[in-house]
Design a protein around this motif. Structure first.
Motif, PDB file in Angstrom:
ATOM      1  N   LEU A   1      52.334  42.383  90.375  1.00  0.00           N
ATOM      2  CA  LEU A   1      51.377  43.115  89.556  1.00  0.00           C
ATOM      3  C   LEU A   1      49.981  42.516  89.604  1.00  0.00           C
ATOM      4  N   ALA A   2      49.860  41.304  90.126  1.00  0.00           N
ATOM      5  CA  ALA A   2      48.552  40.668  90.224  1.00  0.00           C
ATOM      6  C   ALA A   2      47.814  41.064  91.496  1.00  0.00           C
ATOM      7  N   ARG A   3      48.493  41.782  92.397  1.00  0.00           N
ATOM      8  CA  ARG A   3      47.881  42.136  93.670  1.00  0.00           C
ATOM      9  C   ARG A   3      48.065  43.618  93.957  1.00  0.00           C
ATOM     10  N   ASP A   4      47.098  44.176  94.623  1.00  0.00           N
ATOM     11  CA  ASP A   4      47.163  45.581  95.023  1.00  0.00           C
ATOM     12  C   ASP A   4      47.730  45.645  96.435  1.00  0.00           C
ATOM     13  N   GLN A   5      49.055  45.689  96.521  1.00  0.00           N
ATOM     14  CA  GLN A   5      49.712  45.698  97.819  1.00  0.00           C
ATOM     15  C   GLN A   5      51.046  46.419  97.699  1.00  0.00           C
ATOM     16  N   PRO A   6      51.605  46.869  98.822  1.00  0.00           N
ATOM     17  CA  PRO A   6      52.900  47.565  98.768  1.00  0.00           C
ATOM     18  C   PRO A   6      53.981  46.655  98.195  1.00  0.00           C
ATOM     19  N   PRO A   7      55.015  47.241  97.590  1.00  0.00           N
ATOM     20  CA  PRO A   7      56.076  46.423  97.013  1.00  0.00           C
ATOM     21  C   PRO A   7      56.952  45.775  98.069  1.00  0.00           C
ATOM     22  N   LEU A   8      57.562  44.678  97.693  1.00  0.00           N
ATOM     23  CA  LEU A   8      58.584  44.052  98.511  1.00  0.00           C
ATOM     24  C   LEU A   8      59.831  44.933  98.465  1.00  0.00           C
ATOM     25  N   THR A   9      60.431  45.185  99.599  1.00  0.00           N
ATOM     26  CA  THR A   9      61.608  46.046  99.687  1.00  0.00           C
ATOM     27  C   THR A   9      62.827  45.212 100.049  1.00  0.00           C
ATOM     28  N   LEU A  10      63.866  45.305  99.217  1.00  0.00           N
ATOM     29  CA  LEU A  10      65.077  44.514  99.413  1.00  0.00           C
ATOM     30  C   LEU A  10      66.223  45.444  99.794  1.00  0.00           C
ATOM     31  N   VAL A  11      66.667  45.350 101.033  1.00  0.00           N
ATOM     32  CA  VAL A  11      67.704  46.233 101.563  1.00  0.00           C
ATOM     33  C   VAL A  11      68.967  45.428 101.812  1.00  0.00           C
ATOM     34  N   GLY A  12      70.070  45.831 101.192  1.00  0.00           N
ATOM     35  CA  GLY A  12      71.315  45.114 101.397  1.00  0.00           C
ATOM     36  C   GLY A  12      72.512  45.782 100.749  1.00  0.00           C
ATOM     37  N   HIS A  13      72.314  46.408  99.601  1.00  0.00           N
ATOM     38  CA  HIS A  13      73.417  47.091  98.936  1.00  0.00           C
ATOM     39  C   HIS A  13      73.756  48.390  99.660  1.00  0.00           C
ATOM     40  N   SER A  14      75.003  48.790  99.567  1.00  0.00           N
ATOM     41  CA  SER A  14      75.438  50.023 100.223  1.00  0.00           C
ATOM     42  C   SER A  14      75.525  51.199  99.257  1.00  0.00           C
TER      43      SER A  14
ATOM     44  N   ALA B   1      60.513  44.455  88.976  1.00  0.00           N
ATOM     45  CA  ALA B   1      61.534  44.892  89.932  1.00  0.00           C
ATOM     46  C   ALA B   1      62.162  46.188  89.444  1.00  0.00           C
ATOM     47  N   ALA B   2      62.549  47.039  90.385  1.00  0.00           N
ATOM     48  CA  ALA B   2      63.217  48.302  90.081  1.00  0.00           C
ATOM     49  C   ALA B   2      64.365  48.502  91.049  1.00  0.00           C
TER      50      ALA B   2
END
Length: 466
Positions: free
Chosen positions: A380-393, A367-368
């Protein structure tokens, strides 16, 4: 887009433009962007110089292809009309990308500004401009752009097909805060020992306080740093604590007696990040000097100095299941390296400047979080776009995975803590109570308690209710 198309677009022309149109467009734009017109504004003059250089380069390239006359032509008639202001925002976005590749960040910002003027909902332009502003030190502008990019991202998510609504019970009520621990200074960093019994906090004045995690009573005070303690890390065996300070030093403490083992002048510039390896054989430091250093723990000695970072190295995280660590900072690239040689094993591109990195306990997720208010999680086990978590302002300053690898806690400048379900990417709780930036988060080994530290001089323990 090939080079020819880009150069014609620099002049605001289609690829089939006539020689007269090329000439006229060049004259208009060269006059508009000549640096001498901005002699009273050095910042704008630099932007104009970059734009002027692009215009000249485009004109010379087109002339070299034989599409424009090498000699002057008669002045164009009044009926000749050339558009020097394309209405396509992609035109200016492409110019910005070309400017970034040449290292002309201020010119890129000018192009992105024009793209946003033409399309106020261009999320990628806000995102890119925010990163460039942050890189150039324009913090307020960067925060505004990151906030707007997050709003646009959230709006896009709202427009996606909705899922069935969950039960009306407020999940945030399932986490209850105990009375806080207090300190006389802002708390900059937080770490829980491997047994879950001792909680260490780094203070802005240079001290490290150690509490009994169960009772909140202070048991030790470690002194010696001259400036902020920006990171604290427990050795995996729990007997040694490392404190990393913006005075450039690392101190290793023997915690049974609370004695200082050694002080290492790790960097000449401020330290921003540090951690132990998964087995404790190494510790790693990241600095404002744009380097990462790998150290042997016992006896302490420098093994490798890693260069090539384009900005401050503000985040380092160890992988618990492999001899790897992740490093990142105020640039979009995250590098996964080994301890033995410092070699890059994998490079990941994030969506903005990184302030914090965290591996899940099983090593599957990374996570970043950072300046753009959006957390990302890579499987990291899959070649796919990252999950995006939107909520902080506002910017995200700290992250923590739960021991079961199912949830991620995030905290930031907006004084809130959010807990996310990694499987769905949905926030399951928002915890409020701190009155300033959240500086640290850590779950206890059982996962039923979450500790948070803040610049408001408190540490809170959030107990999950059954």
């Amino acid at each position: 887009m090939n080079r020819g198309e880009l150069y014609y677009r620099v002049l605001g022309l289609p690829p089939d433009a006539t020689a007269a149109q090329v000439k006229q467009a060049y004259r208009c734009l060269a006059k508009q962007w000549h640096p001498d017109r901005f002699s009273t504004d050095p910042g704008q003059q630099q932007t104009a110089a970059s734009r002027f250089q692009e215009i000249n380069a485009a004109y010379e390239w087109i002339k070299a292809q034989g599409n424009a006359p090498p000699t002057p032509e008669p002045a164009p008639t009044r009926s000749t009309k050339v558009s020097s202001q394309p209405i396509d925002p992609n035109f200016y976005y492409d110019l910005a990308m070309a400017a970034i590749q040449k290292g002309e960040d201020e010119g890129a910002i000018a192009h992105l500004t024009q793209a946003i003027h033409l399309n106020p909902d261009d999320q990628r332009a806000y995102q890119c401009r925010a990163f460039l502003n942050e890189k150039l030190g324009f913090q307020n502008r960067a925060m505004a752009d990151f906030r707007r990019a997050a709003e646009l991202k959230a709006a896009q998510a709202d427009q996606a097909p909705s899922e069935p609504s969950p039960p009306s019970t407020n999940p945030s009520l399932l986490w209850q805060a105990r009375p806080p621990f207090t300190t006389p200074e802002p708390i900059m960093a937080l770490a829980l020992d491997p047994t879950g019994q001792a909680l260490a906090g780094g203070l802005s004045g240079g001290e490290v306080w150690v509490w009994n995690a169960a009772t909140g009573s202070r048991e030790q005070t470690l002194r010696g740093h001259r400036r902020d303690v920006v990171q604290v890390a427990w050795h995996p065996q729990g007997e040694i604590l490392a404190s990393f300070s913006s005075d450039g030093t690392v101190k290793l403490w023997q915690m049974t007696k609370g004695e200082l083992l050694t002080t290492i002048q790790a960097h000449e510039q401020p330290l921003l990040s540090g951690t132990f390896s998964q087995d404790g054989a190494y510790f790693v430091t990241g600095s404002r000097d744009r380097t990462v250093k790998i150290w042997q723990t016992q006896p302490p000695r420098l093994l490798k100095t890693l260069k090539g970072y384009g900005a401050d190295v503000s985040a380092i995280a160890p992988c618990a299941t492999a001899a790897l660590f992740a490093s990142g900072g105020l640039e979009p690239h995250i590098r996964l390296r080994d301890y033995a040689h410092g070699k890059i094993k994998r490079s990941i591109k994030s969506n903005g400047g990184v302030l914090n990195l965290e591996f899940s306990r099983n090593g599957q997720y990374l996570a970043a979080g950072g300046y753009n208010t959006i957390a990302q999680v890579w499987n990291l086990a899959r070649d796919q776009p990252p999950l995006t978590l939107v909520g902080h302002s506002l910017r995200i300053t700290t992250l923590a995975f739960s021991p079961d690898n199912l949830h991620l806690a995030t905290g930031g400048w907006d004084k809130t803590i959010m807990i996310w379900n990694i499987a769905t990417g949905k926030a399951i709780a928002t915890l409020t109570g701190h009155h300033d930036t959240i500086s640290g988060l850590v779950f206890n080994p059982q996962g039923d308690q979450l500790y948070s530290s803040s610049w408001d001089r408190t540490i809170r323990c959030w107990q999950r209710q059954s």
